[in-house]
Design an enzyme around this catalytic site. Structure first.
Site, mmCIF file in Angstrom:
data_model
loop_
_atom_site.group_PDB
_atom_site.id
_atom_site.type_symbol
_atom_site.label_atom_id
_atom_site.label_comp_id
_atom_site.label_asym_id
_atom_site.label_seq_id
_atom_site.Cartn_x
_atom_site.Cartn_y
_atom_site.Cartn_z
ATOM 1 N N THR A 1 -2.925 0.154 -4.171
ATOM 2 C CA THR A 1 -3.388 1.423 -3.614
ATOM 3 C C THR A 1 -4.808 1.769 -4.039
ATOM 4 O OG1 THR A 1 -2.887 3.809 -3.531
ATOM 5 C CG2 THR A 1 -2.359 2.656 -5.574
ATOM 6 N N GLY A 2 -5.432 2.611 -3.238
ATOM 7 C CA GLY A 2 -6.715 3.167 -3.635
ATOM 8 C C GLY A 2 -6.550 4.323 -4.602
ATOM 9 N N ASP B 1 -0.185 5.072 0.892
ATOM 10 C CA ASP B 1 -0.381 6.067 1.949
ATOM 11 C C ASP B 1 -0.327 5.445 3.336
ATOM 12 O OD1 ASP B 1 -1.000 8.625 0.442
ATOM 13 O OD2 ASP B 1 -2.412 7.231 -0.484
ATOM 14 N N ASP C 1 -2.162 -0.685 5.926
ATOM 15 C CA ASP C 1 -2.415 -0.026 7.210
ATOM 16 C C ASP C 1 -3.879 0.250 7.491
ATOM 17 O OD1 ASP C 1 -3.059 3.240 6.882
ATOM 18 O OD2 ASP C 1 -2.206 2.258 5.135
ATOM 19 N N ASN D 1 -9.184 -0.715 3.914
ATOM 20 C CA ASN D 1 -9.231 -1.163 2.515
ATOM 21 C C ASN D 1 -8.139 -2.170 2.175
ATOM 22 O OD1 ASN D 1 -7.371 1.054 2.810
ATOM 23 N ND2 ASN D 1 -7.251 1.194 0.605
ATOM 24 N N ASP E 1 0.850 -1.182 0.000
ATOM 25 C CA ASP E 1 0.000 0.000 0.000
ATOM 26 C C ASP E 1 0.898 1.250 0.000
ATOM 27 O OD1 ASP E 1 -2.388 1.640 0.523
ATOM 28 O OD2 ASP E 1 -1.528 1.871 2.529
ATOM 29 N N LYS F 1 -8.466 -5.032 -3.348
ATOM 30 C CA LYS F 1 -7.042 -5.362 -3.470
ATOM 31 C C LYS F 1 -6.815 -6.869 -3.415
ATOM 32 C CE LYS F 1 -5.332 -1.038 -1.421
ATOM 33 N NZ LYS F 1 -4.384 -0.430 -0.464
#
Length: 274
Positions: free
Chosen positions: A42-43, A10, A214, A217, A8, A191
């Site tokens: 990642t989103g 962020d 973290d 999601n 991930d 994901k």
């Protein structure tokens, strides 16, 4: 043992100064040199993720939009794609309009908003991606969207999530990437779905994959990965299902995981077995 890393961005790969530390870059470069596949999960939209991939000299497909799009960072080839179902999108657009909620949509890797406001500006600054104001915003509900994003106060978003789950009847996956970001994708746009597809693409068993994240999601990614790692700064619900809890994003948590489980360096030390 481990042949793929899915990380991930962020609050995981980057620290609170929005930087990838030199230590983390070095560890990932060493993993790449040993033939390990390193990707981002990642989103963020593809264009934003590609910027970070360039810093790490990654040339593999990137998992973006929560898993709705897996796209090669070099030639732009799409390996996996899921868009929000049209009827669900229409319901969500109408709901946000009636409730006065800030909604963003992503069409052809362009970020669209209804009006130029503080929420749009803050999000664009975070992702380092411009946005396009589209006054006739409702028209975009008919366009295939990789992701819909609602930005508001955390407690309000929790209530909104429950209402939208009832309205959309299981057509979409609703999760949070940050307390004030409610993200809506296709039910197979997580994901976890994307990581499973990418591992199969490379002929790698999921037991040979490490997933690091973290937030809420990241749950599906940690569940399918052979080694699911939560950051030290992760939300408690993710730590509870993780196989291992590493140091925080400000303490080179990703570097620690790479050194301990991929490079097998004893001096990596110990974080927490989950």
């Amino acid at each position: 043992m481990y042949k793929m890393l899915a990380i991930d961005i962020d609050d995981t790969l980057i620290n609170d100064e929005k930087q990838i530390t030199e230590g983390t870059k070095g560890a990932l470069a060493a993993a790449l040199a040993e033939g390990v596949i390193v990707t981002l999960a990642t989103g963020r939209m593809y264009a934003s993720a590609k910027q970070l991939a360039g810093q790490l000299e990654l040339n593999v497909p990137l998992i973006t939009y929560q898993g709705s799009l897996v796209k090669n960072s070099i030639d732009g080839r799409v390996l996996y794609e899921r868009t929000v179902p049209a009827n669900a999108a229409r319901l969500i657009f109408d709901f946000c309009e009636s409730e006065g909620l800030h909604l963003q949509t992503y069409v052809n890797d362009v970020l669209y908003v209804k009006e130029d406001n503080d929420k749009a500006k803050a999000y664009a600054a975070l992702s380092k991606i411009p946005y396009t104001v589209y006054p006739d915003f409702g028209e975009l509900a008919a366009q295939p969207s990789m992701k819909l994003l609602i930005i508001d106060e955390p407690e309000l978003l929790d209530r909104v999530a429950e209402r939208l789950r009832g309205l959309t009847g299981g057509q979409v996956h609703i999760t949070k990437s940050k307390p004030h970001f409610l993200e809506i994708v296709h039910i197979e746009g997580t994901k976890g779905h994307a990581l499973a597809h990418l591992a199969e693409h490379f002929g790698i068993g999921l037991e040979q994959v490490i997933g690091i994240g973290d937030s809420w999601n990241d749950r599906e990614m940690l569940e399918v990965a052979g080694l699911g790692v939560a950051m030290g700064n992760a939300v408690e619900s993710l730590k509870e299902i993780a196989d291992y809890v590493t140091f925080s994003n400000n303490e080179d948590g990703v570097k620690h995981v790479v050194e301990k489980f991929v490079l097998r360096r004893e001096e990596a030390g110990a974080a927490t077995e989950a």
